[in-house]
Design a protein around this motif. Structure first.
Motif, PDB file in Angstrom:
ATOM      1  N   ILE A  62      31.389 -14.768 -24.483  1.00 46.98           N
ATOM      2  CA  ILE A  62      31.406 -15.984 -25.288  1.00 46.98           C
ATOM      3  C   ILE A  62      30.007 -16.349 -25.782  1.00 46.98           C
ATOM      4  N   TYR A  63      29.017 -16.192 -24.925  1.00 51.72           N
ATOM      5  CA  TYR A  63      27.629 -16.530 -25.261  1.00 51.72           C
ATOM      6  C   TYR A  63      26.733 -15.300 -25.092  1.00 51.72           C
ATOM      7  N   PRO A  64      26.904 -14.278 -25.909  1.00 52.94           N
ATOM      8  CA  PRO A  64      26.134 -13.034 -25.715  1.00 52.94           C
ATOM      9  C   PRO A  64      24.624 -13.225 -25.833  1.00 52.94           C
ATOM     10  N   THR A  65      24.177 -14.055 -26.783  1.00 53.64           N
ATOM     11  CA  THR A  65      22.735 -14.245 -26.978  1.00 53.64           C
ATOM     12  C   THR A  65      22.103 -14.914 -25.768  1.00 53.64           C
ATOM     13  N   LYS A  66      22.729 -15.984 -25.290  1.00 49.02           N
ATOM     14  CA  LYS A  66      22.199 -16.680 -24.116  1.00 49.02           C
ATOM     15  C   LYS A  66      22.198 -15.780 -22.888  1.00 49.02           C
ATOM     16  N   PHE A  67      23.270 -15.008 -22.746  1.00 49.59           N
ATOM     17  CA  PHE A  67      23.344 -14.129 -21.583  1.00 49.59           C
ATOM     18  C   PHE A  67      22.263 -13.058 -21.630  1.00 49.59           C
ATOM     19  N   ILE A  68      22.076 -12.436 -22.809  1.00 51.96           N
ATOM     20  CA  ILE A  68      21.076 -11.375 -22.928  1.00 51.96           C
ATOM     21  C   ILE A  68      19.668 -11.916 -22.674  1.00 51.96           C
ATOM     22  N   LEU A  69      19.377 -13.112 -23.185  1.00 51.19           N
ATOM     23  CA  LEU A  69      18.064 -13.721 -22.930  1.00 51.19           C
ATOM     24  C   LEU A  69      17.852 -13.966 -21.434  1.00 51.19           C
ATOM     25  N   GLY A  70      18.887 -14.475 -20.781  1.00 52.91           N
ATOM     26  CA  GLY A  70      18.784 -14.711 -19.337  1.00 52.91           C
ATOM     27  C   GLY A  70      18.673 -13.415 -18.553  1.00 52.91           C
ATOM     28  N   TYR A  71      19.456 -12.417 -18.969  1.00 53.97           N
ATOM     29  CA  TYR A  71      19.420 -11.105 -18.306  1.00 53.97           C
ATOM     30  C   TYR A  71      18.041 -10.468 -18.440  1.00 53.97           C
ATOM     31  N   CYS A  72      17.518 -10.454 -19.667  1.00 56.04           N
ATOM     32  CA  CYS A  72      16.209  -9.832 -19.905  1.00 56.04           C
ATOM     33  C   CYS A  72      15.103 -10.543 -19.134  1.00 56.04           C
ATOM     34  N   SER A  73      15.134 -11.880 -19.137  1.00 55.90           N
ATOM     35  CA  SER A  73      14.113 -12.647 -18.424  1.00 55.90           C
ATOM     36  C   SER A  73      14.136 -12.333 -16.932  1.00 55.90           C
ATOM     37  N   THR A  74      15.337 -12.252 -16.368  1.00 56.28           N
ATOM     38  CA  THR A  74      15.474 -11.962 -14.934  1.00 56.28           C
ATOM     39  C   THR A  74      15.001 -10.552 -14.615  1.00 56.28           C
ATOM     40  N   TYR A  75      15.418  -9.577 -15.412  1.00 58.59           N
ATOM     41  CA  TYR A  75      15.059  -8.172 -15.183  1.00 58.59           C
ATOM     42  C   TYR A  75      13.535  -7.988 -15.256  1.00 58.59           C
ATOM     43  N   ILE A  76      12.928  -8.510 -16.314  1.00 58.01           N
ATOM     44  CA  ILE A  76      11.483  -8.342 -16.509  1.00 58.01           C
ATOM     45  C   ILE A  76      10.702  -9.054 -15.409  1.00 58.01           C
ATOM     46  N   PHE A  77      11.164 -10.233 -15.002  1.00 61.84           N
ATOM     47  CA  PHE A  77      10.496 -10.968 -13.922  1.00 61.84           C
ATOM     48  C   PHE A  77      10.540 -10.162 -12.622  1.00 61.84           C
ATOM     49  N   MET A  78      11.715  -9.603 -12.308  1.00 59.28           N
ATOM     50  CA  MET A  78      11.855  -8.805 -11.090  1.00 59.28           C
ATOM     51  C   MET A  78      10.965  -7.566 -11.131  1.00 59.28           C
ATOM     52  N   PHE A  88      20.489  -2.755  -9.536  1.00 54.49           N
ATOM     53  CA  PHE A  88      21.757  -3.480  -9.667  1.00 54.49           C
ATOM     54  C   PHE A  88      21.867  -4.125 -11.047  1.00 54.49           C
ATOM     55  N   MET A  89      20.734  -4.581 -11.582  1.00 55.75           N
ATOM     56  CA  MET A  89      20.732  -5.149 -12.930  1.00 55.75           C
ATOM     57  C   MET A  89      21.062  -4.071 -13.964  1.00 55.75           C
ATOM     58  N   SER A  90      20.596  -2.851 -13.717  1.00 56.12           N
ATOM     59  CA  SER A  90      20.915  -1.743 -14.627  1.00 56.12           C
ATOM     60  C   SER A  90      22.408  -1.406 -14.569  1.00 56.12           C
ATOM     61  N   LEU A  91      22.962  -1.387 -13.368  1.00 57.78           N
ATOM     62  CA  LEU A  91      24.400  -1.149 -13.222  1.00 57.78           C
ATOM     63  C   LEU A  91      25.205  -2.253 -13.906  1.00 57.78           C
ATOM     64  N   LEU A  92      24.728  -3.489 -13.804  1.00 56.45           N
ATOM     65  CA  LEU A  92      25.413  -4.620 -14.438  1.00 56.45           C
ATOM     66  C   LEU A  92      25.428  -4.461 -15.955  1.00 56.45           C
ATOM     67  N   ILE A 102      22.191   1.050 -22.220  1.00 56.57           N
ATOM     68  CA  ILE A 102      21.020   1.911 -22.023  1.00 56.57           C
ATOM     69  C   ILE A 102      19.801   1.323 -22.728  1.00 56.57           C
ATOM     70  N   PHE A 103      19.997   0.862 -23.970  1.00 52.99           N
ATOM     71  CA  PHE A 103      18.885   0.289 -24.731  1.00 52.99           C
ATOM     72  C   PHE A 103      18.337  -0.953 -24.029  1.00 52.99           C
ATOM     73  N   LEU A 104      19.235  -1.750 -23.483  1.00 56.81           N
ATOM     74  CA  LEU A 104      18.827  -2.958 -22.783  1.00 56.81           C
ATOM     75  C   LEU A 104      18.032  -2.618 -21.524  1.00 56.81           C
ATOM     76  N   VAL A 105      18.500  -1.628 -20.793  1.00 56.70           N
ATOM     77  CA  VAL A 105      17.834  -1.234 -19.545  1.00 56.70           C
ATOM     78  C   VAL A 105      16.456  -0.638 -19.823  1.00 56.70           C
ATOM     79  N   VAL A 106      16.376   0.271 -20.802  1.00 55.84           N
ATOM     80  CA  VAL A 106      15.091   0.913 -21.116  1.00 55.84           C
ATOM     81  C   VAL A 106      14.084  -0.125 -21.607  1.00 55.84           C
ATOM     82  N   PHE A 107      14.540  -1.046 -22.445  1.00 54.24           N
ATOM     83  CA  PHE A 107      13.642  -2.101 -22.948  1.00 54.24           C
ATOM     84  C   PHE A 107      13.098  -2.958 -21.813  1.00 54.24           C
ATOM     85  N   ASN A 108      13.996  -3.431 -20.961  1.00 51.92           N
ATOM     86  CA  ASN A 108      13.580  -4.317 -19.873  1.00 51.92           C
ATOM     87  C   ASN A 108      12.712  -3.597 -18.845  1.00 51.92           C
ATOM     88  N   ALA A 109      13.101  -2.363 -18.505  1.00 47.70           N
ATOM     89  CA  ALA A 109      12.331  -1.596 -17.527  1.00 47.70           C
ATOM     90  C   ALA A 109      10.922  -1.302 -18.045  1.00 47.70           C
TER      91      ALA A 109
END
Length: 242
Positions: A62-78, A88-92, A102-109
């Motif tokens: 429903i809120y893909p943009t908000k979720f992706i921003l939250g996901y990326c912020s959490t991944y990069i912070f960790m 686990f974030m990559s599996l998610l 894959i693009f999301l994981v490679v970018f954040n990592a």
């Protein structure tokens, strides 16, 4: 006798309010109370991950943009502050977005590793010397041998599980690896492992533990890919000896 106009208007408003309330109750976002979203936590096991996927699946659709921003912020912070659990974030990402994850994981990592690189450059030397004194000496000696083939060696380390990514992120600035080499090796070298992890996320129900990700077959493939990256160095040395 006709009903008073005010009574008719109030009755109409009441019916409209009831219809609106019923629509809100039936909406996907209201199926879970706010209190349940407050119970969300970083996954520490496969079972935690399955629960998190169920809780966030509707919200992400429903809120893909908000979720992706939250996901990326959490991944990069960790990744920046070396908090365990990014796998686990990559599996998610695989479970929620499929192969596109894959693009999301490679970018954040890559972003998190780069932040960790600069953080270590500022304050990491005493930490690395305290945690891995011998490993750091060996790593520095290997880096000194590589010269103009440093990128190939860093690619090999990123693709294969020869050294932990945490150690590579922290030790690289200490042994004077240029950032552009570190960055390129990270972007390209993390793609195979990210693909494996995201594909495992697609079949989350069949995964029992993190150990299932890297069986003998998977490790063999990674080492074969990694060997290709250092093949130019090996061939060059062979020509020199000849």
């Amino acid at each position: 006798m006709a009903a008073p106009r005010s009574l008719v208007v109030d009755t109409g408003r009441l019916m409209k309010d009831e219809e609106t309330a019923a629509a809100v109750e039936d909406s996907p976002t209201s199926k879970k109370p706010a209190a349940e979203y407050g119970k969300l936590k970083l996954p520490r096991s496969i079972s935690d991950l399955r629960l998190l996927k169920d809780d966030l699946g509707t919200y992400a659709s429903i809120y893909p943009t908000k979720f992706i921003l939250g996901y990326c912020s959490t991944y990069i912070f960790m990744q920046t502050f070396m908090i365990p659990g990014t796998i686990f974030m990559s599996l998610l990402a695989g479970a929620l977005f499929g192969v596109k994850g894959i693009f999301l994981v490679v970018f954040n990592a890559t972003a998190g590793a780069s932040c960790c690189f600069f953080l270590s450059k500022l304050i990491g030397r005493p930490i690395v010397l305290w945690l891995w004194p011998e490993k750091l000496k060996l790593f520095q000696a290997e880096i000194a041998k590589r010269g103009d083939k440093l990128l190939n060696y860093m690619l090999f380390l990123r693709i294969t599980p020869t050294l932990p990514n945490l150690f590579i992120n922290l030790a690289s600035p200490i042994v004077d690896i240029p950032f552009h080499v570190f960055f390129l090796a990270t972007v390209v070298g993390l793609i195979p492992a990210s693909y494996i992890t995201v594909r495992a996320g697609l079949a989350l129900g069949e995964l029992n533990s993190i150990k299932d990700l890297y069986d003998l077959k998977t490790l063999t493939v990674l080492f074969l890919i990694g060997s290709i990256s250092i093949l130019p160095t090996v061939l060059k040395r062979k020509r020199v000896y000849e």
